[in-house]
Motif scaffolding. Structure first.
Motif, PDB file in Angstrom:
ATOM      1  N   ASN A 168       0.780  -1.470   0.117  1.00 25.96           N
ATOM      2  CA  ASN A 168      -0.019   0.296  -0.485  1.00 25.96           C
ATOM      3  C   ASN A 168       0.905   1.486  -0.125  1.00 25.96           C
ATOM      4  N   THR A 169       0.190   2.261  -0.774  1.00 22.43           N
ATOM      5  CA  THR A 169       0.724   3.280  -0.470  1.00 22.43           C
ATOM      6  C   THR A 169       0.009   4.589  -0.830  1.00 22.43           C
ATOM      7  N   LYS A 170       0.240   5.696  -0.234  1.00 22.28           N
ATOM      8  CA  LYS A 170      -0.187   6.979  -0.249  1.00 22.28           C
ATOM      9  C   LYS A 170      -0.648   7.819  -1.356  1.00 22.28           C
ATOM     10  N   ASN A 171       0.017   7.297  -2.209  1.00 17.93           N
ATOM     11  CA  ASN A 171       0.337   8.021  -3.443  1.00 17.93           C
ATOM     12  C   ASN A 171       0.477   7.461  -4.489  1.00 17.93           C
ATOM     13  N   ILE A 172      -0.635   6.042  -5.387  1.00 16.74           N
ATOM     14  CA  ILE A 172      -0.284   5.280  -5.686  1.00 16.74           C
ATOM     15  C   ILE A 172       0.145   5.619  -7.371  1.00 16.74           C
ATOM     16  N   GLU A 173      -0.267   7.011  -7.925  1.00 19.80           N
ATOM     17  CA  GLU A 173       0.558   7.231  -9.006  1.00 19.80           C
ATOM     18  C   GLU A 173       1.621   7.891  -9.644  1.00 19.80           C
ATOM     19  N   GLU A 174       2.275   8.508  -7.815  1.00 18.16           N
ATOM     20  CA  GLU A 174       3.461   8.519  -8.133  1.00 18.16           C
ATOM     21  C   GLU A 174       4.288   7.641  -7.888  1.00 18.16           C
ATOM     22  N   LEU A 175       3.846   6.209  -7.323  1.00 14.85           N
ATOM     23  CA  LEU A 175       4.501   4.621  -7.689  1.00 14.85           C
ATOM     24  C   LEU A 175       4.340   4.059  -8.759  1.00 14.85           C
ATOM     25  N   THR A 176       3.481   4.253  -9.499  1.00 13.61           N
ATOM     26  CA  THR A 176       3.269   3.905 -10.839  1.00 13.61           C
ATOM     27  C   THR A 176       4.364   4.305 -11.621  1.00 13.61           C
ATOM     28  N   LYS A 177       4.905   5.951 -11.383  1.00 16.73           N
ATOM     29  CA  LYS A 177       6.022   6.719 -11.875  1.00 16.73           C
ATOM     30  C   LYS A 177       6.763   6.535 -12.030  1.00 16.73           C
ATOM     31  N   GLN A 178       7.498   6.108 -10.353  1.00 17.76           N
ATOM     32  CA  GLN A 178       8.758   5.027 -10.475  1.00 17.76           C
ATOM     33  C   GLN A 178       8.994   4.011 -10.507  1.00 17.76           C
ATOM     34  N   ALA A 179       7.813   2.746 -10.737  1.00 18.02           N
ATOM     35  CA  ALA A 179       8.368   1.854 -11.122  1.00 18.02           C
ATOM     36  C   ALA A 179       8.998   1.272 -12.468  1.00 18.02           C
ATOM     37  N   THR A 180       9.829   0.134 -12.013  1.00 20.66           N
ATOM     38  CA  THR A 180      10.345   0.061 -13.549  1.00 20.66           C
ATOM     39  C   THR A 180       9.287  -0.617 -14.128  1.00 20.66           C
ATOM     40  N   PHE A 181       8.602  -1.631 -13.335  1.00 23.60           N
ATOM     41  CA  PHE A 181       8.104  -2.677 -14.118  1.00 23.60           C
ATOM     42  C   PHE A 181       6.309  -2.074 -14.129  1.00 23.60           C
ATOM     43  N   THR A 182       5.736  -2.618 -15.810  1.00 23.76           N
ATOM     44  CA  THR A 182       3.980  -2.453 -14.941  1.00 23.76           C
ATOM     45  C   THR A 182       3.573  -2.380 -14.123  1.00 23.76           C
ATOM     46  N   VAL A 183       2.771  -1.069 -13.908  1.00 22.87           N
ATOM     47  CA  VAL A 183       2.207  -1.890 -12.318  1.00 22.87           C
ATOM     48  C   VAL A 183       0.288  -2.053 -12.569  1.00 22.87           C
ATOM     49  N   GLY A 184       0.040  -1.255 -13.488  1.00 21.67           N
ATOM     50  CA  GLY A 184      -1.381  -1.276 -14.150  1.00 21.67           C
ATOM     51  C   GLY A 184      -1.982   0.097 -14.122  1.00 21.67           C
ATOM     52  N   ASN A 185      -3.076   0.191 -14.331  1.00 23.02           N
ATOM     53  CA  ASN A 185      -3.851   1.676 -13.983  1.00 23.02           C
ATOM     54  C   ASN A 185      -4.509   1.700 -12.853  1.00 23.02           C
ATOM     55  N   ALA A 186      -4.074   3.213 -13.052  1.00 20.32           N
ATOM     56  CA  ALA A 186      -4.995   2.498 -11.066  1.00 20.32           C
ATOM     57  C   ALA A 186      -6.174   3.232 -11.166  1.00 20.32           C
ATOM     58  N   GLU A 187      -7.261   2.174 -10.959  1.00 19.26           N
ATOM     59  CA  GLU A 187      -8.565   2.370 -10.745  1.00 19.26           C
ATOM     60  C   GLU A 187     -10.040   1.803  -9.350  1.00 19.26           C
ATOM     61  N   LEU A 188     -10.363   3.012  -8.890  1.00 22.06           N
ATOM     62  CA  LEU A 188     -11.420   3.173  -8.477  1.00 22.06           C
ATOM     63  C   LEU A 188     -12.006   1.029  -8.219  1.00 22.06           C
ATOM     64  N   ILE A 189     -12.030   0.871  -6.683  1.00 25.34           N
ATOM     65  CA  ILE A 189     -12.660  -0.174  -6.833  1.00 25.34           C
ATOM     66  C   ILE A 189     -13.274  -0.043  -5.030  1.00 25.34           C
ATOM     67  N   SER A 190     -14.567  -1.027  -4.737  1.00 29.83           N
ATOM     68  CA  SER A 190     -15.041  -0.846  -3.370  1.00 29.83           C
ATOM     69  C   SER A 190     -16.168  -2.467  -3.152  1.00 29.83           C
ATOM     70  N   ARG A 191     -15.815  -2.456  -2.311  1.00 22.80           N
ATOM     71  CA  ARG A 191     -17.244  -3.109  -0.965  1.00 22.80           C
ATOM     72  C   ARG A 191     -17.464  -2.682  -0.761  1.00 22.80           C
ATOM     73  N   GLY A 192     -18.942  -3.476  -0.239  1.00 24.20           N
ATOM     74  CA  GLY A 192     -19.287  -2.678   0.771  1.00 24.20           C
ATOM     75  C   GLY A 192     -18.995  -0.902   1.021  1.00 24.20           C
TER      76      GLY A 192
END
Length: 220
Positions: free
Chosen positions: A95-119
Motif C-alpha cells: 500500500n501507498t499514499k500515492n499510487i500515481e507516484e508509485l506507478t511513475k517510479q516503478a520500472t515494471f508495469t503496475v497497471g492502471n489505478a482503478e477505483l474499486i469498492s466493497r461495501g
C-alpha cells in the motif's frame, strides 16, 4: 515514498475450498469479507498484524462476469487449473499514499489505478488491462486505501501474524531492482534459485499452533 506490506492473496476455485485450505494449514476459520462487483469476485479476510491481512479470493459464480478481466490472474487458464487442484498463495500487495507516484517510479508495469469498492470501503488498485499476475505473482500489486485507518483493524484477529515473506527467484538481481524502484525491497526476503528454476513465494505465518508456511503454486 512510504510503502508498506498490505496483504497476501490466496487464490481458490471457490471460497469453501479456500477456507478449508486455510483451516487445514493455519488452524483457523477465516471469516467472510464480501463481494467485489466490479471484479466478479468475493473473499474471506483476517488480520495478520501490523496493518496487514490475509485474503482468500475466488470467482463469484453467483455474480455477473465483469466487463474486464478479473484481477490476480483469476481468468488465466493456467491459474484456474492450478486453483482447482489446490488453493495457493497467488501474490502480495503493497500500500501507498500515492499510487500515481508509485506507478511513475516503478520500472515494471503496475497497471492502471482503478477505483474499486466493497461495501463501504473504497480504494485505488493498480490493474493490468489483462488482469495478469505481475511477474507471475512475484512482484506486488499496489493499493491506495481511501480510509484514514487501515481496514485490517476491522477484520477478525485469529491470533495469526505475518512473520516474513520470502521470494525464491532465478533472477534475484532483476527482482531486487524492480522492488527497489517502488521502495519495497525491505518488505521481503529474496532467495536465489538456480537458473531456469520456477520462482515461488513462501509466507511464514505465526499461528496459535506455531509458524506455518503458505506457498505459491511453483513451490518445489
Amino acid at each position: 515514498m512510504n510503502i508498506q506490506m498490505d496483504h497476501l492473496v490466496i487464490g481458490a476455485a471457490n471460497l469453501k475450498q479456500g477456507v478449508d485450505y486455510v483451516r487445514d494449514l493455519l488452524g483457523v476459520d477465516i471469516p467472510y469479507g464480501g463481494a467485489h462487483e466490479k471484479m466478479g469476485t468475493h473473499n474471506h479476510l483476517m488480520q495478520l498484524g501490523n496493518n496487514t491481512f490475509l485474503e482468500v479470493i475466488a470467482i463469484n459464480e453467483d455474480d455477473e462476469a465483469p466487463n474486464n478481466p478479473r484481477w490476480y490472474g483469476l481468468d488465466d487458464p493456467f491459474v484456474r487449473r492450478q486453483n482447482e487442484i489446490e488453493p495457493a498463495l497467488l501474490t502480495w500487495v503493497v500500500n501507498t499514499k500515492n499510487i500515481e507516484e508509485l506507478t511513475k517510479q516503478a520500472t515494471f508495469t503496475v497497471g492502471n489505478a482503478e477505483l474499486i469498492s466493497r461495501g463501504s470501503l473504497s480504494w485505488y488498485f493498480g490493474l493490468p488491462e489483462d488482469g495478469r499476475l505481475l511477474a507471475g505473482g512475484m512482484l506486488p500489486y499496489a493499493i491506495e486505501w481511501q480510509t484514514d485507518v487501515h481496514p485490517s483493524t476491522n477484520m477478525a484477529d485469529l491470533g495469526c501474524k505475518l512473520h516474513k515473506l520470502e521470494i525464491y527467484h532465478p533472477y534475484p538481481s532483476w527482482l531486487k531492482d524492480a522492488l527497489t524502484s517502488i521502495s519495497a525491497l525491505d518488505l521481503v526476503e529474496i532467495k536465489a534459485l538456480p537458473k531456469n528454476s520456477t520462482p515461488y513465494l513462501v509466507a511464514h505465518i505465526n499461528t496459535p499452533s506455531g509458524i506455518k508456511k503458505v506457498t505459491s503454486h511453483g513451490t518445489l
